[in-house]
Scaffold this motif. Structure first.
Motif, PDB file in Angstrom:
ATOM      1  N   LYS A 177       7.478  12.452   0.958  1.00  0.00           N
ATOM      2  CA  LYS A 177       6.164  12.268   0.439  1.00  0.00           C
ATOM      3  C   LYS A 177       5.616  10.651   0.336  1.00  0.00           C
ATOM      4  O   LYS A 177       6.635   9.622  -0.005  1.00  0.00           O
ATOM      5  N   VAL A 178       4.826  10.544   0.624  1.00  0.00           N
ATOM      6  CA  VAL A 178       4.192   8.856   0.642  1.00  0.00           C
ATOM      7  C   VAL A 178       4.209   8.597  -0.825  1.00  0.00           C
ATOM      8  O   VAL A 178       3.711   9.308  -1.890  1.00  0.00           O
ATOM      9  N   GLY A 221       0.883  -1.212   0.077  1.00  0.00           N
ATOM     10  CA  GLY A 221       0.093  -0.015   0.059  1.00  0.00           C
ATOM     11  C   GLY A 221       0.924   1.336   0.021  1.00  0.00           C
ATOM     12  O   GLY A 221       1.833   1.430  -0.817  1.00  0.00           O
ATOM     13  N   LYS A 222       0.359   2.370   0.768  1.00  0.00           N
ATOM     14  CA  LYS A 222       1.232   3.556   0.771  1.00  0.00           C
ATOM     15  C   LYS A 222       2.445   3.357   1.740  1.00  0.00           C
ATOM     16  O   LYS A 222       2.123   3.176   2.928  1.00  0.00           O
ATOM     17  N   PHE A 223       3.506   3.945   1.277  1.00  0.00           N
ATOM     18  CA  PHE A 223       4.731   3.844   2.288  1.00  0.00           C
ATOM     19  C   PHE A 223       5.312   5.349   2.390  1.00  0.00           C
ATOM     20  O   PHE A 223       5.493   5.909   1.543  1.00  0.00           O
ATOM     21  N   ASN A 224       5.635   5.715   3.820  1.00  0.00           N
ATOM     22  CA  ASN A 224       6.176   6.785   4.166  1.00  0.00           C
ATOM     23  C   ASN A 224       7.402   6.782   4.486  1.00  0.00           C
ATOM     24  O   ASN A 224       7.608   6.087   5.620  1.00  0.00           O
ATOM     25  N   PRO A 225       8.564   7.309   3.741  1.00  0.00           N
ATOM     26  CA  PRO A 225       9.758   6.819   4.087  1.00  0.00           C
ATOM     27  C   PRO A 225      10.161   7.532   5.403  1.00  0.00           C
ATOM     28  O   PRO A 225      11.417   7.468   5.967  1.00  0.00           O
ATOM     29  N   GLY A 226       9.554   8.544   5.938  1.00  0.00           N
ATOM     30  CA  GLY A 226      10.016   9.485   7.064  1.00  0.00           C
ATOM     31  C   GLY A 226      10.931  10.257   6.655  1.00  0.00           C
ATOM     32  O   GLY A 226      11.573  10.308   5.760  1.00  0.00           O
TER      33      GLY A 226
END
Length: 449
Positions: free
Chosen positions: A163-164, A153-158
């Motif tokens: 940006k997701v 699904g959506k990944f947020n790298p931090g």
């Protein structure tokens, strides 16, 4: 992340020097000097093309072996993929010295950046936070989670302004969007992402002098084959490897195209601009020979002094930290050092794979200065050979940088000599009619240790 930032070069107009003892008018002198400079630039351009073409061919072989591994993951195809990664690093390593010269690999602004996209960070960014890509083993021996591989699904790298990105399907576009998204250590693409997926960890966690992941002075990362066969996320790892290797090929095709000679009526835009051969609407893109030489020579100085000597060697040995060695998962750092230096020498001497390509920057240096430079280079090469041989027979670079290893002193001397060689690019510049200072061959943002 690549710590060394782009050196922004101020370009000054350099007056062509008249040959001593010759009587000729100013116009003839300028024309003669420009012709000499252009021959050096032609050699430089030809070496760049052959270097990148070799890297591209080896990257294609790596892509093929990874496709074979993905189709039939077994010990044989696994080892073939790792071996082809090592081969690909040999040729790519020699291209690194073309960086920092406002060229197609990493120009950060202007038409060159617009045309080629400054792809160095996509191809060779390091060190990487491997936790973003896949699981790692923490200090307690447990697997970490919350990475690209185990996220559907959506990944947020931090990180800052992250940006997701949708990683439901792992594609070249997805990992490109994630690369250095939120921070320089958020590396998702390139050789080192592939390296981590193939080898897995080979790092210290409890402290720098205790190897708590793999054991043995000649042992690299030991990712199990089961990660690609029976483990729940095996298909995603294989998809990641395929996407990352395909992206390396695509990115190198872009960079190589910049140096292409006139083939079927098409010449690389950058190569033509470097040689002042563009006309019509593109004529304004031509790079003056003085500007080109200044960028090339200062780039060589910054590369050998601030990138190779400081960021890739000094930071690792003086910390000491495996985390900061270039190819820390495969324990191939000794080859990175050797090939990166060879690329520097190739440009300085206008040679590649034993072939002389034409007049060289070093050729115009006075005899005494040239002798000093060659003596320093010989000393550097002896130390590189010792690091290389030791890594192949006794202990990898990660063990050599430990204070308890006698090699650590050799490596410190090596980085000091490389830094001195970087400063001597000021002399090389002067011999070629270019004014540089030591500040011009030093990255102001280099890591202070």
């Amino acid at each position: 992340m690549n710590y060394t930032k782009k050196l922004l070069l101020s370009v000054s107009v350099v007056t062509a020097l008249a040959l001593s003892g010759c009587v000729m008018d100013t116009a003839s002198t300028s024309k003669q000097e420009m012709s000499k400079s252009n021959t050096i630039l032609e050699a430089y351009s030809n070496i760049a093309l052959d270097s990148y073409a070799s890297a591209l061919n080896d990257a294609k072989d790596l892509e093929k072996s990874i496709e074979q591994f993905a189709s039939n993951p077994n010990e044989t195809t696994f080892e073939k993929a790792k071996n082809d990664w090592l081969i690909a690093r040999e040729s790519y390593g020699k291209t690194e010295a073309f960086r920092l010269a406002n060229g197609p690999i990493d120009a950060e602004d202007g038409w060159v950046a617009d045309a080629y996209g400054s792809l160095e960070g996509q191809i060779n960014a390091w060190p990487l936070d491997e936790n973003m890509i896949d699981y790692t083993i923490d200090a307690n021996g447990a697997k970490t989670s919350g990475n690209i591989i185990d996220t559907s699904g959506k990944f947020n790298p931090g990180g800052e302004d992250a940006k997701v990105v949708d990683v439901t399907t792992i594609t070249a576009e997805a990992i490109s969007a994630l690369n250095e998204n939120g921070g320089d250590a958020n590396v998702a693409s390139g050789y080192h992402a592939v390296e981590f997926l193939l080898w897995g960890q080979d790092q210290d966690y409890s402290n720098f002098l205790k190897d708590s992941i793999t054991n043995g002075a000649l042992t690299a990362g030991q990712r199990p084959l089961s990660d690609f066969t029976s483990e729940v996320n095996a298909p995603r790892r294989l998809a990641y490897l395929k996407a990352a290797s395909a992206k390396i090929v695509a990115d190198l095709e872009t960079v190589t195209s910049a140096w292409q000679k006139d083939v079927n009526g098409t010449q690389g835009l950058y190569s033509a601009a470097l040689l002042g051969e563009l006309s019509g609407d593109n004529a304004s893109k031509n790079i003056s020979q003085n500007d080109a030489l200044k960028q090339i020579i200062s780039g060589l100085g910054v590369f050998i002094k601030s990138e190779l000597a400081n960021e890739r060697i000094a930071v690792a040995v003086l910390t000491p930290s495996e985390e900061d060695e270039h190819s820390c998962f495969s324990d191939n750092t000794h080859r990175d050092i050797a090939t990166n230096y060879q690329g520097f020498k190739n440009i300085l001497t206008s040679t590649y794979n034993g072939k002389k390509y034409g007049p060289a920057l070093l050729d115009k240096v006075d005899a005494d200065s040239k002798a000093k430079i060659e003596k320093l280079m010989a000393s550097i090469e002896e130390k590189i050979a010792l690091v290389d041989e030791t890594a192949k027979t006794k202990e990898h670079f990660d063990y050599q940088i430990k204070p308890t290893s006698p090699m650590s002193k050799v490596i410190v001397k090596l980085k000091n000599e490389m830094r001195k060689l970087g400063d001597m690019m000021v002399t090389v510049a002067s011999a070629n009619g270019i004014n540089l200072t030591k500040e011009d061959v030093t990255d102001a943002d280099e890591t202070k240790i």
